[in-house]
Design an enzyme around this catalytic site. Structure first.
Site, short mmCIF file in Angstrom:
data_model
loop_
_atom_site.label_atom_id
_atom_site.label_comp_id
_atom_site.label_asym_id
_atom_site.label_seq_id
_atom_site.Cartn_x
_atom_site.Cartn_y
_atom_site.Cartn_z
N ASP A 1 36.71 26.98 47.25
CA ASP A 1 36.54 26.67 45.82
C ASP A 1 36.53 25.15 45.70
O ASP A 1 37.50 24.53 45.22
CB ASP A 1 37.68 27.30 45.02
CG ASP A 1 37.62 28.81 45.07
OD1 ASP A 1 36.59 29.38 44.67
OD2 ASP A 1 38.58 29.43 45.54
N GLN B 1 41.62 31.71 33.12
CA GLN B 1 40.48 31.17 33.86
C GLN B 1 39.33 32.17 33.95
O GLN B 1 38.31 31.90 34.58
CB GLN B 1 40.89 30.69 35.25
CG GLN B 1 41.33 31.76 36.22
CD GLN B 1 41.92 31.15 37.49
OE1 GLN B 1 43.04 30.66 37.49
NE2 GLN B 1 41.17 31.18 38.58
N HIS C 1 43.87 37.40 51.90
CA HIS C 1 43.09 37.60 53.13
C HIS C 1 43.40 36.44 54.07
O HIS C 1 44.25 35.57 53.74
CB HIS C 1 41.60 37.71 52.82
CG HIS C 1 41.07 36.60 51.95
ND1 HIS C 1 41.05 35.28 52.35
CD2 HIS C 1 40.58 36.61 50.69
CE1 HIS C 1 40.54 34.55 51.39
NE2 HIS C 1 40.26 35.32 50.36
N HIS D 1 43.73 32.88 52.75
CA HIS D 1 45.01 32.50 52.13
C HIS D 1 46.07 32.24 53.20
O HIS D 1 46.89 31.33 53.07
CB HIS D 1 45.52 33.63 51.23
CG HIS D 1 44.65 33.93 50.05
ND1 HIS D 1 43.88 35.06 49.95
CD2 HIS D 1 44.43 33.21 48.91
CE1 HIS D 1 43.24 35.05 48.79
NE2 HIS D 1 43.53 33.94 48.15
N SER E 1 36.57 35.81 50.74
CA SER E 1 36.85 35.72 49.31
C SER E 1 37.41 37.06 48.86
O SER E 1 36.97 38.11 49.35
CB SER E 1 35.54 35.43 48.56
OG SER E 1 35.69 35.73 47.18
N SER E 2 38.33 37.01 47.92
CA SER E 2 38.88 38.27 47.39
C SER E 2 37.77 39.09 46.74
O SER E 2 37.88 40.31 46.64
CB SER E 2 39.97 37.98 46.36
OG SER E 2 40.96 37.17 46.96
N ARG E 3 36.71 38.43 46.28
CA ARG E 3 35.63 39.16 45.60
C ARG E 3 34.67 39.82 46.59
O ARG E 3 33.83 40.62 46.16
CB ARG E 3 34.88 38.22 44.66
CG ARG E 3 35.71 37.81 43.45
CD ARG E 3 34.91 37.10 42.38
NE ARG E 3 35.64 36.99 41.14
CZ ARG E 3 36.31 35.90 40.74
NH1 ARG E 3 36.34 34.83 41.49
NH2 ARG E 3 36.95 35.90 39.58
O1 PAF Z 1 41.93 29.68 43.61
C1 PAF Z 1 42.64 30.49 42.99
O2 PAF Z 1 43.03 31.55 43.50
C2 PAF Z 1 43.03 30.20 41.54
O3 PAF Z 1 42.00 29.55 40.88
C3 PAF Z 1 44.34 29.42 41.43
C4 PAF Z 1 44.22 28.03 42.05
C5 PAF Z 1 45.46 30.19 42.10
C6 PAF Z 1 44.71 29.22 39.96
O4 PAF Z 1 44.88 30.44 39.32
#
Ligand code: PAF
Length: 289
Positions: free
Chosen positions: A157, A65, A38, A41, A192-194
């Site tokens: 983040d 993660q 989005h 980014h 946010s992607s979410r």
């Molecule tokens: O912020 C993110 O999208 C992820 O946590 C990252 C830094 C690409 C690591 O997978």
């Protein structure tokens, strides 16, 4: 415009794509992502373009993660449209590895991981105890594979950004870690992607997070207690926003200091979607009475 990016899926592809530039002494900027791109980014890409000659964007949904019961399976995977967006803003290489490329011994096999230390168990780490180990491990791998001079991460983040900076410093990694301000919708919701998980009414509720943070930041000159009270009051006025934490910290996430910059952070669930956000706060010099 740099033309269509080269898509690399292996370490060999990546080395080949960057070899000519490296030979000419060009600097490399990395923007690690999990795709579902989005404008937030794209702002990171823009910053990387300002800071480095060549820009690599990685797109990898990192399984380590995500905790049990989290959204790994339903995490949006939109590679074609991601690539289109990246071609438009101009990047040199898109690194899109398979899980086996990043985790040759298996994502849940035994292996060396990066321990985030005590901060990894706070805030997000309370509800996501293995999250930052997974993030730092994959980011360390990406640093090893891409060997960037600079890597750009979003302030959205915030705890992740602080931990990645700590990792680079503590492990003496030869990369500058750069933070980039959060990009917001017109009403203040952090991109946010979410956010795509939110239905219409939930989307309306979600804006309470940024409103609460703004109210807290406005109260900054009156001190710590006033900041938290103002933010809590705003959140308390909204049904359907289930707060995990609301906390004021120093910029490095230690305890805040009166008269200095601080960071107000919030995490909350709206429906089944967990959202996080944060803002900078200028704290007044006086302790609250
Ligand atoms: O912020 C993110 O999208 C992820 O946590 C990252 C830094 C690409 C690591 O997978």
């Amino acid at each position: 415009m740099r033309g269509a990016p080269v898509v690399a899926t292996t370490r060999g592809d990546l080395d080949a794509a960057l070899a000519a530039g490296r030979a000419k002494g060009r600097s490399v900027g990395l923007v690690p992502t999990m795709g579902a791109l989005h404008d937030g980014h794209l702002a990171l890409v823009e910053r990387a373009r300002q800071l480095a000659d060549l820009v690599v964007v990685s797109i990898f949904v990192n399984p380590t993660q995500f905790g049990a019961g989290e959204d790994l399976d339903r995490y949006p995977r939109t590679f074609d449209s991601d690539l289109e967006q990246l071609a438009q803003v101009g990047v040199d290489v898109v690194f899109h590895p398979a899980v086996a490329e990043m985790y040759p011994d298996g994502a849940d096999g035994p292996g060396v991981t990066v321990d985030p230390g005590p901060l990894g168990a706070e805030l997000e780490g309370v509800v996501r105890p293995t999250h930052f180990r997974g993030v730092l491990t994959v980011v360390a791998k990406l640093f090893g594979l891409v060997r960037p001079d600079v890597a750009v991460f979003g302030e959205k983040d915030y705890q992740q950004l602080v931990l990645i900076k700590q990792m680079a410093r503590t492990l003496c990694l030869p990369v500058v870690v750069e933070g980039c301000p959060t990009v917001r919708e017109v009403d203040g919701l952090a991109l946010s992607s979410r956010n795509r998980y939110l239905d219409g009414p939930q989307r309306q509720l979600a804006v309470a997070l940024s409103r609460a943070l703004d109210a807290g930041a406005d109260a900054g000159p009156s001190g710590t207690v006033a900041v938290l009270e103002a933010a809590r009051k705003t959140l308390g006025e909204v049904d359907g926003v289930d707060v995990d934490y609301l906390t004021l910290r120093a910029p490095d996430l230690s305890d805040p200091v009166p008269g200095r910059e601080a960071r107000l952070l919030v995490a909350a669930r709206v429906g089944s979607t967990r959202l996080i956000d944060n803002v900078a706060v200028s704290l007044g010099a006086e302790e609250d009475s």
